[in-house]
Design an enzyme around this catalytic site. Structure first.
Site, PDB file in Angstrom:
ATOM      1  N   HIS A 260       1.534   1.996  -3.376  1.00 53.30           N
ATOM      2  CA  HIS A 260       0.430   2.952  -3.826  1.00 53.30           C
ATOM      3  C   HIS A 260       0.864   4.275  -4.092  1.00 53.30           C
ATOM      4  O   HIS A 260       0.341   4.834  -4.916  1.00 53.30           O
ATOM      5  CB  HIS A 260      -1.090   2.715  -3.042  1.00 53.30           C
ATOM      6  CG  HIS A 260      -1.505   1.408  -3.060  1.00 53.30           C
ATOM      7  ND1 HIS A 260      -2.617   1.029  -2.549  1.00 53.30           N
ATOM      8  CD2 HIS A 260      -1.326   0.321  -3.529  1.00 53.30           C
ATOM      9  CE1 HIS A 260      -3.065   0.056  -2.660  1.00 53.30           C
ATOM     10  NE2 HIS A 260      -2.250  -0.525  -3.400  1.00 53.30           N
TER      11      HIS A 260
ATOM     12  N   ASP B 159       0.823  -1.266  -0.051  1.00 54.43           N
ATOM     13  CA  ASP B 159       0.004  -0.015  -0.149  1.00 54.43           C
ATOM     14  C   ASP B 159       0.847   1.333  -0.119  1.00 54.43           C
ATOM     15  O   ASP B 159       2.029   1.304  -0.431  1.00 54.43           O
ATOM     16  CB  ASP B 159      -0.880  -0.044   1.242  1.00 54.43           C
ATOM     17  CG  ASP B 159      -2.249   0.853   1.091  1.00 54.43           C
ATOM     18  OD1 ASP B 159      -2.202   1.751   0.419  1.00 54.43           O
ATOM     19  OD2 ASP B 159      -3.296   0.084   1.322  1.00 54.43           O
TER      20      ASP B 159
END
Length: 549
Positions: A329, A295
């Site tokens: 991310h 992430d």
């Protein structure tokens, strides 16, 4: 000079409009000061308390006894010597440096019964969690050092979608046990996990609910691997932290935090596998570290919505330098849980490779909080999937403009729940490969303000969007795009200045839309190189753009 005096000085210079000269130079010369912990040289080897490196013995009691004994004697070093050390949750104590030797693997057990349910924090809210593999609360002078590996056994905790695995990986996972969803597209670790997923309010404490009420859904409450809460003088140095059940490093309400030469490794498809989340902390240094995350890579937070605003603790006085982020991310991220605010943050000499977004700043209605005085320079990016730089106040949703091109509807009222992004100063970004160079997307009721981007080069598919923004300055920027119709899209934005913009083959230089689009200046730029200079639509007046021919 103190941090407070430095901050005041910077604020005065910024208000005076001196960023490009005096304020920029002053800010980088007067960085926040971060105090490091100091430890006694006394060393306790965990072998003294019966630990065994056979990969079978659960060493939870032995290692925790060594930590407690070291702290009781005034502190020092707890040595994890070479070997594979199986353990359950470890609890840090004040004045203790847990040193993980180069050839040591500290392996946390996959036996979930070893992790009791506790009241913790999840994405900015108080919530039930399983006890973290490593935790510490209300401590002073603590460290985890060495060059060894700390593994959280996260794969037994996380759910995963079939489309994020190869066929062979999926078949092996299903054969290991767990539960496959009815549509066959997702795998869950257990029926307990599925129960938590399907139960509204699972994990909430209050309104008559207690921790014990969540026992049937225990597996659902994945722990962050390393959680330090309200600790002062913290050092994380040299170690590799990998395979976390959720976030890898989470520091909450800490002061004087140093992260140096740390490696974080989570699989690219690890659910919520953030590298490091620094939440409501002050005086922070993150340097020389490498993050490969499932992430966001390096993330700044400060609580979520009303709960975060009531806490009222911004993350402030932060230095992030000389780091590398892979496949996250976002490379460097602020938000989306930033309701307590973030300020006085300095990011420099970082490299992002293969991340979804490079510099990612995200929020949404309901958060509140002010993010300001963010200084960024010398950023290299390669193979970014989406935007090189993103300012987005519609995180988790679509803006009206995405559906109808431009939105001139009446804005919603500004309240304490309205977030604010302002005073970002970005210098010398080079991006080789991204879908889009720049996206600035504010709210109709609260535009993004005072964004300065200078001396940067973007080799991307698309150029830039500036939507619901004010006081935007782009200077000495080169765009090299493949789809440039337009190169720069401006919607309902005012006081936008483009100074010395260069570009490759471009069909349309500007598309300007919306009645609020005004005072757009083009300086020191050869607009004749584009097939067409500008297109106006949706109420934008031709007088909105002035400058170079």
């Amino acid at each position: 000079m103190s941090v407070i005096k430095t901050t005041v000085r910077i604020a005065v210079l910024l208000l005076a409009g001196c960023f490009t000269s005096q304020a920029q130079q002053y800010s980088w010369q007067h960085l926040p000061q971060v105090s490091k912990p100091v430890f006694k040289k006394d060393t306790i080897n965990i072998l003294k308390y019966g630990a065994k490196a056979d990969g079978l013995t659960l060493n939870t009691i032995s290692i925790n006894k060594a930590i407690a004994a070291c702290s009781a004697k005034g502190g020092g070093v707890v040595l994890i010597p070479p070997g594979l050390w199986l353990t359950g949750p470890l609890v840090m104590q004040s004045n203790v440096n847990v040193h993980v030797s180069r050839a040591a693997l500290l392996q946390f057990t996959d036996d979930k019964s070893q992790y009791k349910l506790v009241e913790g924090n999840y994405e900015g809210h108080a919530a039930v969690r399983n006890e973290s593999p490593i935790s510490g609360t209300n401590l002073t002078n603590i460290a985890i050092t060495g060059e060894g590996i700390i593994d959280g056994h996260g794969e037994v905790w996380r759910a995963i979608s079939k489309d994020r695995l190869t066929e062979a990986e999926w078949n092996k996972l299903v054969a290991s046990g767990g539960v496959v969803s009815e549509n066959g597209k997702s795998w869950y670790p257990s029926q307990s996990y599925v129960g938590g997923l399907k139960t509204p309010g699972a994990g909430v404490i209050g309104n008559g609910r207690i921790i014990k009420d969540n026992e049937p859904f225990k597996d659902f409450f994945r722990p962050n691997m390393l959680v330090l809460t309200n600790c002062k003088k913290v050092l994380l140095q040299g170690v590799t932290l990998q395979n976390s059940p959720a976030w890898d490093i989470h520091t909450l309400l800490c002061e004087d935090l140093t992260v140096q030469n740390v490696k974080v490794r989570n699989a690219w498809n690890a659910q919520n596998g953030d590298g490091i989340d620094v939440e409501s902390c002050r005086n922070v240094l993150i340097e020389g570290s490498t993050f490969d995350a499932g992430d966001d890579g390096i993330c700044i937070k400060s609580g979520r919505d009303e709960e975060g605003r009531k806490r009222g603790k911004p993350t402030e006085n932060v230095i992030v330098r000389d780091n590398v982020v892979y496949r996250a991310h976002g490379g460097f991220v602020i938000g989306s849980e930033m309701s307590g605010g973030a300020r006085n943050i300095f990011v420099s000499n970082c490299t992002f490779i293969g991340t979804d977004i490079g510099l990612r700043f995200k929020t949404t209605r309901g958060r509140g909080g002010v993010v300001e005085n963010i200084f960024i320079k010398n950023i290299s990016m390669k193979e970014i999937l989406h935007e090189a730089i993103l300012f987005d106040m519609y995180y988790g949703g679509k803006s009206p403009g995405e559906d109808d091109n431009v939105n001139d509807q009446a804005v919603v009222p500004v309240t304490e729940a309205t977030p604010s992004f302002r005073k970002f100063y970005v210098n010398n970004v080079v991006c080789n490969g991204a879908e889009k160079a720049l996206m600035i997307r504010g709210l109709p009721e609260m535009g993004i303000k005072d964004i300065h981007i200078e001396n940067s080069t973007f080799k991307t598919v698309k150029g830039a969007d500036v939507i619901e923004a004010q006081n935007i300055f782009l200077k000495n920027i080169h765009f090299e795009g493949k789809e440039t119709n337009p190169l720069i899209n401006i919607q309902n934005s005012s006081s936008v200045t483009f100074d010395h913009i260069t570009y490759g083959d471009t069909q349309l230089l500007f598309k300007i839309s919306g009645k609020k689009s005004q005072q757009i200046k083009l300086l020191n730029t050869d607009a004749s190189k584009a097939n067409s200079k500008v297109e106006f639509s949706s109420g934008a007046a031709e007088s909105a753009l002035t400058g170079s021919k």
